[in-house]
Design a protein around this motif. Structure first.
Motif, PDB file in Angstrom:
ATOM      1  N   PRO A 144     -35.011  -0.005 -44.346  1.00  0.00           N
ATOM      2  CA  PRO A 144     -36.375   0.270 -43.852  1.00  0.00           C
ATOM      3  C   PRO A 144     -36.446   1.684 -43.284  1.00  0.00           C
ATOM      4  O   PRO A 144     -35.472   2.189 -42.721  1.00  0.00           O
ATOM      5  CB  PRO A 144     -36.581  -0.762 -42.743  1.00  0.00           C
ATOM      6  N   LEU A 145     -37.611   2.309 -43.423  1.00  0.00           N
ATOM      7  CA  LEU A 145     -37.764   3.686 -42.938  1.00  0.00           C
ATOM      8  C   LEU A 145     -37.534   3.808 -41.441  1.00  0.00           C
ATOM      9  O   LEU A 145     -37.142   4.864 -40.964  1.00  0.00           O
ATOM     10  CB  LEU A 145     -39.143   4.226 -43.302  1.00  0.00           C
ATOM     11  N   ARG A 146     -37.750   2.732 -40.684  1.00  0.00           N
ATOM     12  CA  ARG A 146     -37.536   2.803 -39.235  1.00  0.00           C
ATOM     13  C   ARG A 146     -36.074   3.062 -38.886  1.00  0.00           C
ATOM     14  O   ARG A 146     -35.755   3.471 -37.777  1.00  0.00           O
ATOM     15  CB  ARG A 146     -38.060   1.564 -38.535  1.00  0.00           C
ATOM     16  N   MET A 147     -35.170   2.842 -39.839  1.00  0.00           N
ATOM     17  CA  MET A 147     -33.744   3.085 -39.633  1.00  0.00           C
ATOM     18  C   MET A 147     -33.360   4.544 -39.894  1.00  0.00           C
ATOM     19  O   MET A 147     -32.243   4.948 -39.626  1.00  0.00           O
ATOM     20  CB  MET A 147     -32.910   2.186 -40.564  1.00  0.00           C
ATOM     21  N   PHE A 148     -34.291   5.334 -40.426  1.00  0.00           N
ATOM     22  CA  PHE A 148     -34.007   6.721 -40.802  1.00  0.00           C
ATOM     23  C   PHE A 148     -34.182   7.641 -39.600  1.00  0.00           C
ATOM     24  O   PHE A 148     -35.008   7.396 -38.732  1.00  0.00           O
ATOM     25  CB  PHE A 148     -34.968   7.184 -41.896  1.00  0.00           C
ATOM     26  N   SER A 149     -33.423   8.711 -39.593  1.00  0.00           N
ATOM     27  CA  SER A 149     -33.665   9.769 -38.608  1.00  0.00           C
ATOM     28  C   SER A 149     -34.977  10.459 -38.992  1.00  0.00           C
ATOM     29  O   SER A 149     -35.471  10.292 -40.124  1.00  0.00           O
ATOM     30  CB  SER A 149     -32.522  10.782 -38.625  1.00  0.00           C
ATOM     31  N   SER A 150     -35.532  11.239 -38.100  1.00  0.00           N
ATOM     32  CA  SER A 150     -36.797  11.924 -38.407  1.00  0.00           C
ATOM     33  C   SER A 150     -36.619  12.882 -39.583  1.00  0.00           C
ATOM     34  O   SER A 150     -37.502  13.013 -40.432  1.00  0.00           O
ATOM     35  CB  SER A 150     -37.343  12.653 -37.182  1.00  0.00           C
ATOM     36  N   GLY A 151     -35.474  13.533 -39.679  1.00  0.00           N
ATOM     37  CA  GLY A 151     -35.219  14.444 -40.795  1.00  0.00           C
ATOM     38  C   GLY A 151     -35.123  13.717 -42.124  1.00  0.00           C
ATOM     39  O   GLY A 151     -35.652  14.164 -43.140  1.00  0.00           O
ATOM     40  N   MET A 152     -34.450  12.563 -42.133  1.00  0.00           N
ATOM     41  CA  MET A 152     -34.341  11.773 -43.355  1.00  0.00           C
ATOM     42  C   MET A 152     -35.703  11.228 -43.771  1.00  0.00           C
ATOM     43  O   MET A 152     -36.043  11.216 -44.959  1.00  0.00           O
ATOM     44  CB  MET A 152     -33.340  10.626 -43.153  1.00  0.00           C
ATOM     45  N   LEU A 153     -36.486  10.795 -42.788  1.00  0.00           N
ATOM     46  CA  LEU A 153     -37.838  10.294 -43.068  1.00  0.00           C
ATOM     47  C   LEU A 153     -38.692  11.384 -43.712  1.00  0.00           C
ATOM     48  O   LEU A 153     -39.385  11.152 -44.702  1.00  0.00           O
ATOM     49  CB  LEU A 153     -38.477   9.793 -41.772  1.00  0.00           C
ATOM     50  N   MET A 154     -38.622  12.597 -43.159  1.00  0.00           N
ATOM     51  CA  MET A 154     -39.402  13.706 -43.727  1.00  0.00           C
ATOM     52  C   MET A 154     -38.954  14.032 -45.146  1.00  0.00           C
ATOM     53  O   MET A 154     -39.773  14.375 -45.990  1.00  0.00           O
ATOM     54  CB  MET A 154     -39.291  14.951 -42.844  1.00  0.00           C
ATOM     55  N   ARG A 155     -37.665  13.899 -45.429  1.00  0.00           N
ATOM     56  CA  ARG A 155     -37.185  14.138 -46.794  1.00  0.00           C
ATOM     57  C   ARG A 155     -37.839  13.174 -47.782  1.00  0.00           C
ATOM     58  O   ARG A 155     -38.282  13.574 -48.844  1.00  0.00           O
ATOM     59  CB  ARG A 155     -35.666  13.960 -46.879  1.00  0.00           C
ATOM     60  N   VAL A 156     -37.880  11.889 -47.420  1.00  0.00           N
ATOM     61  CA  VAL A 156     -38.466  10.881 -48.305  1.00  0.00           C
ATOM     62  C   VAL A 156     -39.962  11.130 -48.478  1.00  0.00           C
ATOM     63  O   VAL A 156     -40.480  11.131 -49.600  1.00  0.00           O
ATOM     64  CB  VAL A 156     -38.215   9.455 -47.758  1.00  0.00           C
TER      65      VAL A 156
END
Length: 184
Positions: A144-156
């Motif tokens: 789930p996206l909630r498990m991503f760091s902010s940088g990883m989320l922005m990449r996706v």
């Protein structure tokens, strides 16, 4: 061919009663038929920009200096108070990359959702292409996206938005504003 042309553009925000905190004065003014003048604040003042395909424009300034407001003006979110705006090409404002994303969905489902919202049909090949652009590990696609760091989320989110192929992309980030105009 994509281009941006702003000539002497201004944007004023109306401040409806923002500085008159007296309820008595407001009510008596309305009863007497007096209309208080609407105060405004100038957010963008006589900006002129010309850019065509291949150009990159970067603006830097402190918080509150109008960088994101200019982006919204170019994207058509705000109408100019005065001046002339001419935009040629498809504008994709990346104002809030996570608009439409659901942090409880896994990354692949979010990519599919964002593609559907933008009118594109998500295919396994397209999702794989977007995921490859993120340069994240394959196993991350099932989290789930909630498990991503902010940088990883922005990449996706950026990889998904970038795949929509606009001719004009405008992004607002911390203390700077970037425009990129493709030649498509």
């Amino acid at each position: 061919m994509a281009s941006i042309n702003l000539r002497d553009v201004c944007l004023d925000y109306p401040l409806y009663g923002a500085y008159d905190f007296s309820l008595k004065r407001r009510l008596l003014g309305r009863l007497a038929g007096a209309s208080a003048p609407i105060q405004t604040i100038r957010a963008i003042d006589n900006i002129s920009i010309e850019a065509s395909a291949g150009a990159r424009i970067g603006l830097a300034g402190p918080n509150g200096s109008g960088k994101s407001t200019l982006l919204r003006l170019i994207a058509g979110v705000y109408p100019a108070t005065s001046g002339h705006i001419e935009i040629t090409g498809n504008v994709m404002p990346l104002l809030g990359l996570n608009a439409g994303a659901n942090l409880d969905f896994v990354a692949a489902d979010n990519i599919s959702l964002l593609l559907r919202i933008s009118g594109r049909k998500p295919t396994p090949a397209l999702i794989d292409e977007i995921w490859a652009f993120t340069e994240l590990e394959e196993r991350m696609q099932r989290l789930p996206l909630r498990m991503f760091s902010s940088g990883m989320l922005m990449r996706v989110l950026f990889a998904t938005a970038a795949r929509l192929l606009p001719t004009l992309a405008a992004t607002s980030s911390w203390r700077r504003l970037n425009f990129s105009i493709s030649s498509q």
